[in-house]
Design an enzyme around this catalytic site. Structure first.
Site: not given
Ligand code: FAD
Ligand code: AMP
Length: 479
Positions: A194-195, A197, A281, A456
């Site tokens: 779960a990096g 990539i 990955a 704004h």
């Protein structure tokens, strides 16, 4: 006889091609050797400049992230605007052709820039020999050219890491390159890691309809990010349907007629899951295979990185190394900055890279971006800090865009107010972070941002309010 140059650059990724162009701008005769070939389309196999980034990294991934986000928005965002679209469908072949076209346009653009700057481009594998000599080899390993130069810049980049006993078969078990080229939407997609990539590619296929399971060995989500932002990210990704399992270490993959099974342990319990494709990955390693002859003298450290000092000098005089193959984050802009700095040092000028101000971006939705240090890192060093945060939900623009998600968090030194880190999750934060990178590069305080007028209604008002919140004087939230 060997052709002679001022500079030989090995690798034409963001580190190498940028270094080569800057050397040429500074009046140095320059050659750039690169082995990358076009991945897809009619010209498959032909030389293709731009390295991992342009061919199989930053650019194709962003192209697919954008296509998949448009598709996802039609189904999930348009109804809120009162727009209904029946039978929205994705044509994967067309989506991939669009991506290939973008890649081609950009890689061909580098070839044109080389021509215009008189950088000689050589296709092949560069191998550093003794005495500032570089051999160029073809795919069969035959020497096709010998070059010599006063200075050599190594920019070989990185390649995906394979898991032990689970090699890529490039059909069912693929790396990021394979996951960028699926010709259909896999029904069930397993992602290992779960990096950055894994999350980006998981998002692409999840948005297009895959059931995505992400297995991550560590217990904490996105350990490199500020943990307040990481918690929000995990919440949002889970809401989108990504099944993220933490503390899940993949041990084995079985492929047989019954399907593809990933076996993993989680909290000491054995589990397994059936999928149709697997993307590994789990990180990248320097691409130094065959780059250095044993007697050339350039040292590689235990992690496989080319050893360099803070100026990008290797142990051998006149040989430099930049980018993914040396210490520091594996990011395209870090590689490019090092490439420019080395070119300027070679030309006798002063090169400069501010390693404290390298922005990080994860192009998921919401996007994640940061610069500087996290709260955890600063506290570990015993630095006293003050923080201010502001949610995008309290900005008019994010609401008007139907994207009232995420926040900006600003961290400043408790005593001097100097900005030490800014962390964001939300719409277009990849663009918003630029202001904070500049502020940190100028050694700004949070008050400097607080005193700067922000238009704004814009998303940048969240940055402004987070700066005000550092001193508990945000206007549009209760401090
Ligand atoms: P590379 O880009 O890897 O280029 C090195 C080149 O040298 C390659 O063409 C290689 O074939 C060639 N080469 C290697 N050895 C030799 C040799 N001996 N002879 C000749 N040629 C050789 N970074 C970001 O900042 N933003 C992103 O959004 C992002 N997204 C990414 C998405 C994916 C899927 C991947 C895989 C990476 C992503 N990255 C991203 C990381 C980024 O691609 C790298 O940090 C960057 O490309 C590194 O640049 P580099 O010049 O060091 O090496
Ligand atoms: P990055 O280095 O950002 O590309 O992320 C790679 C991720 O893969 C890291 O968070 C690692 O913890 C994770 N990882 C490495 N090996 C495994 C494994 N066998 N199973 C699950 N996750 C892994």
């Amino acid at each position: 006889m060997a052709m002679s140059f001022d500079v030989i650059v090995i690798g034409a990724g963001p580190g190498g091609y940028v270094a080569a162009i800057r050397c040429a701008q500074l009046g140095l005769t320059t050659v750039c050797i690169d082995s990358q070939a076009k991945q897809n389309g009619g010209q498959k196999g032909k030389p293709s400049l731009g390295g991992t980034c342009l061919n199989i990294g930053c650019i194709p991934s962003k192209a697919l992230l954008d296509s998949s986000e448009q598709y996802h928005n039609i189904i999930h965002q348009f109804p809120a605007h009162g727009i209904s679209v029946d039978n929205a469908a994705i044509d994967v072949a067309k989506m991939q052709a669009r991506k290939d076209n973008i890649v081609s346009g950009l890689t061909d653009g580098i070839a044109q820039l080389f021509k215009a700057n008189k950088v000689m481009s050589v296709h092949g594998h560069g191998r550093v020999m003794q005495d500032n000599t570089v051999n160029v080899l073809d795919d069969s390993g035959k020497i096709i050219q010998t070059l010599i130069a006063r200075e050599i810049i190594l920019a070989p980049g990185s390649v995906p890491i394979e898991l032990p006993d689970m090699p890529f078969d490039h059909e069912f078990i693929v790396d990021s390159t394979g996951a960028l080229s699926f010709d259909h939407v896999p029904k069930r997609l397993g992602i290992i890691g779960a990096g950055v990539i894994g999350l980006e590619l998981g998002s692409v296929w999840n948005r297009l309809g895959s059931e995505v399971v992400v297995l991550e060995a560590l217990d904490d989500f996105l350990v490199v990010a500020d943990q307040q932002i990481a918690r929000e990210a995990k919440k949002q990704f889970t809401k989108q349907g990504l099944d993220i399992r933490m503390g899940a270490v993949v041990k084995k993959i079985d492929i047989d007629e019954g399907g593809i099974r990933m076996s993993y342990t989680q909290k000491d319990r054995d589990n397994n899951i059936e999928v149709d494709r697997i993307v590994v990955a789990v990180g990248r390693r320097p691409a130094t295979d065959g780059l250095l002859s044993p007697d050339c003298g350039v040292a590689i450290n235990q992690g496989g990185f080319i050893e360099v000092d803070d100026q990008c000098k290797t142990d051998v005089p006149h040989i430099w190394a930049v980018g993914d193959a040396v210490r520091g984050p594996m990011l395209a802009h870090k590689s490019a900055e090092e490439g420019v700095a080395v070119a300027e040092r070679i030309a006798g000028s002063v090169g400069h890279v501010d390693f404290n101000c390298v922005p990080w971006v994860i192009y998921t939705s919401p996007e994640i971006a940061w610069v500087g240090q996290t709260e955890k890192e600063l506290k570990k060093q015993g630095i006293e800090i003050k923080t201010g945060s502001f949610p995008f939900a309290a900005t008019g623009r994010a609401r008007a865009m139907e994207q009232p998600i995420g926040l900006v968090k600003m961290i400043a030194d408790k005593h001097t107010d100097r900005l030490l880190g800014v962390h964001m999750i939300g719409p277009h934060v990849s663009e918003l972070i630029g202001e904070c990178v500049l502020a940190m590069a100028y050694q700004a305080s949070s008050e400097d941002i607080a005193r700067t007028i922000h238009a704004h209604p814009t998303l940048s008002e969240a940055t402004h309010e987070a700066a005000l919140a550092v001193d508990k004087r945000a206007i549009h939230k209760v401090n």
